[in-house]
Design an enzyme around this catalytic site. Structure first.
Site, short mmCIF file in Angstrom:
data_model
loop_
_atom_site.label_atom_id
_atom_site.label_comp_id
_atom_site.label_asym_id
_atom_site.label_seq_id
_atom_site.Cartn_x
_atom_site.Cartn_y
_atom_site.Cartn_z
N ARG A 1 13.21 49.63 -2.84
CA ARG A 1 13.22 48.35 -3.53
C ARG A 1 13.67 48.57 -4.96
NH1 ARG A 1 13.27 45.98 0.51
NH2 ARG A 1 11.82 44.44 1.35
N HIS B 1 22.04 45.31 -1.17
CA HIS B 1 20.83 45.26 -0.32
C HIS B 1 21.25 45.09 1.15
CE1 HIS B 1 16.27 44.27 -0.31
NE2 HIS B 1 16.64 44.75 0.87
P1 NDP Z 1 6.18 52.57 5.93
O1 NDP Z 1 5.05 51.73 5.53
O2 NDP Z 1 6.32 52.97 7.36
O3 NDP Z 1 6.23 53.90 5.07
C1 NDP Z 1 5.98 53.92 3.70
C2 NDP Z 1 5.92 55.36 3.23
O4 NDP Z 1 5.76 55.35 1.81
C3 NDP Z 1 4.72 56.11 3.81
O5 NDP Z 1 5.06 57.45 4.08
C4 NDP Z 1 3.71 56.05 2.67
O6 NDP Z 1 2.77 57.11 2.65
C5 NDP Z 1 4.64 56.16 1.47
N1 NDP Z 1 3.97 55.66 0.27
C6 NDP Z 1 3.50 54.43 0.01
N2 NDP Z 1 2.90 54.39 -1.19
C7 NDP Z 1 2.98 55.64 -1.68
C8 NDP Z 1 2.51 56.25 -2.87
N3 NDP Z 1 1.83 55.56 -3.80
N4 NDP Z 1 2.77 57.56 -3.06
C9 NDP Z 1 3.44 58.27 -2.13
N5 NDP Z 1 3.90 57.76 -0.97
C10 NDP Z 1 3.66 56.45 -0.75
O7 NDP Z 1 7.49 51.77 5.46
P2 NDP Z 1 8.97 51.85 6.06
O8 NDP Z 1 9.36 53.27 6.17
O9 NDP Z 1 9.11 51.01 7.26
O10 NDP Z 1 9.80 51.10 4.90
C11 NDP Z 1 9.79 51.59 3.58
C12 NDP Z 1 10.43 50.57 2.65
O11 NDP Z 1 11.84 50.51 2.85
C13 NDP Z 1 10.00 49.11 2.84
O12 NDP Z 1 8.74 48.86 2.26
C14 NDP Z 1 11.11 48.36 2.13
O13 NDP Z 1 10.80 48.20 0.77
C15 NDP Z 1 12.32 49.30 2.28
N6 NDP Z 1 13.36 48.73 3.14
C16 NDP Z 1 14.60 48.50 2.60
C17 NDP Z 1 15.61 47.99 3.39
C18 NDP Z 1 16.98 47.82 2.85
O14 NDP Z 1 17.84 47.26 3.54
N7 NDP Z 1 17.27 48.31 1.66
C19 NDP Z 1 15.39 47.65 4.80
C20 NDP Z 1 14.05 47.93 5.26
C21 NDP Z 1 13.09 48.45 4.45
P3 NDP Z 1 1.75 57.33 3.88
O15 NDP Z 1 2.60 57.97 4.96
O16 NDP Z 1 0.74 58.26 3.34
O17 NDP Z 1 1.22 55.98 4.26
C1 OXD Z 2 13.42 44.77 4.60
C2 OXD Z 2 14.70 44.58 3.91
O1 OXD Z 2 12.41 44.98 3.94
O2 OXD Z 2 15.68 44.15 4.56
O3 OXD Z 2 13.41 44.74 5.85
O4 OXD Z 2 14.79 44.87 2.73
#
Ligand code: NDP
Ligand code: OXD
Length: 321
Positions: free
Chosen positions: A236, A284
């Site tokens: 993000r 994005h």
């Molecule tokens: P998940 O919830 O599956 O994974 C999030 C990961 O981030 C986990 O490993 C989590 O740790 C880690 N995390 C969260 N907070 C912290 C912290 N404070 N310190 C260290 N690690 C942290 O999410 P997804 O993988 O499905 O998606 C991730 C992000 O990708 C979404 O939230 C979204 O913002 C972005 N996204 C962007 C898109 C785009 O087109 N650009 C499309 C889709 C998503 P833990 O394993 O310990 O829980």
């Molecule tokens: C999502 C994105 O969060 O598209 O799925 O950014």
């Protein structure tokens, strides 16, 4: 018995978020219930049991007194979490192979682009300069992935298969075959010190906002075959300090960046990122949310929930993701 209605609240604006397209898909997969594209004056709000949403207006969901589940139509829930009036019902996010594979494609594309020095090669082509550059094997580089969740773990596996050394950082301990896993504040510096290409797939939460700053960039591995570390952010925009990114590109702390997300989207026309020679930007667009796949995912979740089963991928509101 009439099944509770599904309300669609979609405020995207882009082609992929065409409300009519989503409505058609949900009509097809929820043939036995009313699907209402909001605003719909003919709908009694008390009929609504489920809401499928993308960027609803804050307060909008509070208008359904019998709401049982909110389905976010994307993976990131930061926009919803900012709505302090969000009804206290389960909030489900997207985690489907289709979206995951699209993100892995983006990550592999951009890691390889920097690894294979494509910025340099395209500039040479534009200048008609025949000047080959040594190309290192993938094994000479460590890609460090911040966020080892659904998306980060999949990207890690793909990068491993290409031959990169892969490290990862998460909030809680993770174990992924062939990946050097670090977690928490205590694991961060060791993770950064070995990282040549930093890939960010974190969610935006109160703990992660602004995490991509000079302090982090200056701890990345120096002496990389690429000359300087590279940042790839598809998490993000709120995660990145954009002034620090520009300053670090200017003084060599960062060699290049790929950014899919920005603090302000759409990126304003006067943003220096548009024309910066060391920036590869995408609007994005890393991992599109496919209405066919996601409508099926939501319909399957509703069917399971109504049969007494568990919802999957429910957001932990305390953690913010
Ligand atoms: P998940 O919830 O599956 O994974 C999030 C990961 O981030 C986990 O490993 C989590 O740790 C880690 N995390 C969260 N907070 C912290 C912290 N404070 N310190 C260290 N690690 C942290 O999410 P997804 O993988 O499905 O998606 C991730 C992000 O990708 C979404 O939230 C979204 O913002 C972005 N996204 C962007 C898109 C785009 O087109 N650009 C499309 C889709 C998503 P833990 O394993 O310990 O829980
Ligand atoms: C999502 C994105 O969060 O598209 O799925 O950014």
């Amino acid at each position: 018995m009439t099944k509770g209605a599904l309300a669609l609240l979609i405020h995207g604006g882009t082609e992929n978020w065409s409300p009519a397209r989503w409505k058609a898909r949900f009509d097809a997969v929820c043939a036995d219930r009313r699907v209402a594209l909001m605003p719909d004056a003919s709908l009694d709000p008390a009929e609504v049991r489920y809401a499928a949403v993308w960027k609803p207006v804050p307060g909008e969901l509070g208008g359904f007194p019998n709401l049982r589940v909110i389905f976010n139509l994307g993976a990131g829930v930061d926009a919803l979490m900012a709505d302090k009036s969000l009804p206290d019902v389960p909030l489900v996010r997207v985690a489907v192979p289709d979206l995951t594979s699209r993100m892995t494609e983006y990550v592999v594309l951009h890691v390889l682009m920097h690894h294979r020095q494509e910025l340099y090669l395209r500039q040479s082509q534009a200048a008609k300069v025949w000047a080959p550059k040594h190309q290192w094997p993938a094994a000479a580089l460590t890609v460090g992935i911040m966020g080892l969740g659904t998306l980060g773990a999949d990207a890690a596996g793909a990068l491993r298969r290409i031959g990169f050394r892969v490290a990862g950082w998460s909030r809680s301990p993770r174990t992924i075959d062939g990946v050097a896993c670090f977690h928490g504040a205590e694991g961060m510096d060791a993770f950064l010190r070995q990282t040549d290409i930093l890939v960010c797939l974190l969610p935006a939460t109160p703990d992660t906002r602004g995490i991509l700053d000079r302090d982090v960039f200056s701890k990345l591995h120096r002496g990389s075959p690429l000359g300087a570390p590279v940042l790839i952010n598809a998490g993000r925009g709120a995660l990145q300090n954009e002034a620090d990114i520009l300053a670090c590109l200017g003084d060599g702390t960062l060699g290049a960046v790929s950014l899919d997300v920005f603090v302000q989207e759409p990126l304003p026309p006067d943003s220096p990122f548009w024309t910066h020679p060391k920036v590869v930007l995408t609007p994005h667009n890393a991992a599109d949310t496919d209405p066919d796949e996601i409508s099926k995912y939501v319909a399957a979740q509703i069917a399971r929930f109504e049969a007494g089963g568990e919802l999957e991928n429910v957001v932990d509101r305390g953690r913010g993701y």
